[in-house]
Design a protein around this motif. Structure first.
Motif, PDB file in Angstrom:
ATOM      1  N   TRP A  86       3.808  23.163 -50.333  1.00 28.79           N
ATOM      2  CA  TRP A  86       3.990  21.736 -50.607  1.00 28.79           C
ATOM      3  C   TRP A  86       5.095  21.144 -49.735  1.00 28.79           C
ATOM      4  CZ3 TRP A  86       0.963  18.233 -52.302  1.00 28.79           C
ATOM      5  CH2 TRP A  86       1.465  16.951 -52.539  1.00 28.79           C
ATOM      6  N   GLU A  87       6.105  21.918 -49.408  1.00 28.36           N
ATOM      7  CA  GLU A  87       7.138  21.437 -48.486  1.00 28.36           C
ATOM      8  C   GLU A  87       6.512  21.035 -47.157  1.00 28.36           C
ATOM      9  OE1 GLU A  87      11.453  23.321 -49.257  1.00 28.36           O
ATOM     10  OE2 GLU A  87       9.991  24.756 -48.502  1.00 28.36           O
ATOM     11  N   GLU A  88       5.549  21.825 -46.697  1.00 25.47           N
ATOM     12  CA  GLU A  88       4.861  21.497 -45.450  1.00 25.47           C
ATOM     13  C   GLU A  88       4.048  20.214 -45.596  1.00 25.47           C
ATOM     14  OE1 GLU A  88       3.932  21.764 -41.542  1.00 25.47           O
ATOM     15  OE2 GLU A  88       5.322  23.050 -42.661  1.00 25.47           O
ATOM     16  N   VAL A  89       3.419  20.026 -46.764  1.00 26.95           N
ATOM     17  CA  VAL A  89       2.683  18.785 -47.024  1.00 26.95           C
ATOM     18  C   VAL A  89       3.626  17.587 -46.949  1.00 26.95           C
ATOM     19  CG1 VAL A  89       1.417  17.476 -48.773  1.00 26.95           C
ATOM     20  CG2 VAL A  89       0.874  19.891 -48.391  1.00 26.95           C
ATOM     21  N   GLU A  90       4.803  17.697 -47.573  1.00 23.85           N
ATOM     22  CA  GLU A  90       5.773  16.604 -47.546  1.00 23.85           C
ATOM     23  C   GLU A  90       6.173  16.251 -46.120  1.00 23.85           C
ATOM     24  OE1 GLU A  90       8.215  16.885 -51.778  1.00 23.85           O
ATOM     25  OE2 GLU A  90       9.084  17.755 -49.968  1.00 23.85           O
ATOM     26  N   ARG A  91       6.337  17.267 -45.286  1.00 27.72           N
ATOM     27  CA  ARG A  91       6.764  17.017 -43.896  1.00 27.72           C
ATOM     28  C   ARG A  91       5.672  16.303 -43.103  1.00 27.72           C
ATOM     29  NH1 ARG A  91       9.543  22.083 -44.553  1.00 27.72           N
ATOM     30  NH2 ARG A  91       7.748  23.280 -43.831  1.00 27.72           N
TER      31      ARG A  91
END
Length: 266
Positions: A86-91
């Motif tokens: 999800w961190e990658e999605v946010e980025r």
């Protein structure tokens, strides 16, 4: 398998590097414009590490950016394994719609608020708390990058009134919420406390849209969170978003309510 360094390891290396150069804590402090007590607090873990401190140490001790790099490595691996996707999605997101009835969203939290939240449970060691705080603060860089995502955060008023940390922490958090919410790409909207029961009280969720139009969502529970990409689930969450957004005050009225609640924390 490469072992990821910890904050404890980083502090040990800071102390060893200082001693290898024959410097006392006071002498190093003078060189990096920090007090000797601050240097001591960093080395024994009483003061959080920050990139500015480490960058100054790297420069003075001529370590080629080693300590800043170690901190970044720790940050990248501080979040639980299940949260990293999800961190990658946010980025990558161009738009984020975030609903939470209980707490301030992670992207809008202050360091003190995040630390108080993470300390509240018995599951994390003090070092793990600091690593999670470090990771959470770093996530917020998405809001200050070039072409940041459009963030709409809908919160229940109870999230503003539920004490996390001490009263000073709450005052700082609500002031920060107002400041971040004044940016054109961040909209903070509040559902008033007098609102009767509505479907959003079943739990928080986040909806994300990527540049190619892909839609994803994130759901949390007591054990972990997970990413949702099924069309039916996304459609259901989309309808729930419309419901909670419909209960929220407009942006300016929400800001006035936040200001009003902030006074209660003085």
């Amino acid at each position: 398998m490469i072992e990821i360094p910890t904050l404890g390891f980083l502090r040990d290396q800071l102390r060893r590097a200082r001693q290898a150069r024959g410097l006392s804590q006071e002498e190093l402090g003078k060189l990096i414009n920090y007090s000797s007590s601050a240097v001591s607090a960093v080395e024994v873990g009483q003061k959080p590490l920050n990139p500015d401190y480490l960058a100054r140490v790297d420069t003075v001790l001529e370590t080629g950016g080693l300590f800043v790099s170690l901190l970044e490595l720790i940050r990248l691996h501080a979040a639980p394994d299940w949260f990293r996707p999800w961190e990658e999605v946010e980025r990558e997101a161009t738009a984020l719609r975030w609903y939470d009835p209980t707490v301030i969203p992670g992207l809008l939290q202050t360091e003190a608020y995040a630390r108080a939240m993470l300390r509240a449970g018995p599951l994390l060691t003090p070092e793990e708390v600091e690593e999670r705080v470090l990771a959470r603060m770093a996530r917020q860089a998405v809001l200050s990058r070039d072409q940041p995502p459009q963030l709409v955060a809908v919160l229940d008023e109870q999230a503003l009134r539920r004490q996390v940390g001490d009263r000073a922490t709450m005052r700082e958090q609500l002031a920060h919420l107002l400041a971040v919410g004044a940016q054109p790409h961040v909209h903070v909207r509040i559902i008033p406390a007098e609102t009767s029961w509505y479907i959003g009280l079943n739990g928080p969720f986040i909806l994300a849209r990527l540049a190619d139009g892909t839609e994803l969502a994130h759901l949390d529970n007591q054990l972990r969170g997970h990413t949702v990409d099924g069309p039916n689930d996304l459609a259901s969450l989309g309808r729930r978003w419309e419901t909670v957004a419909g209960e929220a005050l407009p942006r300016r009225q929400s800001a006035r309510l936040i200001e009003e609640v902030a006074k209660s924390w003085t």
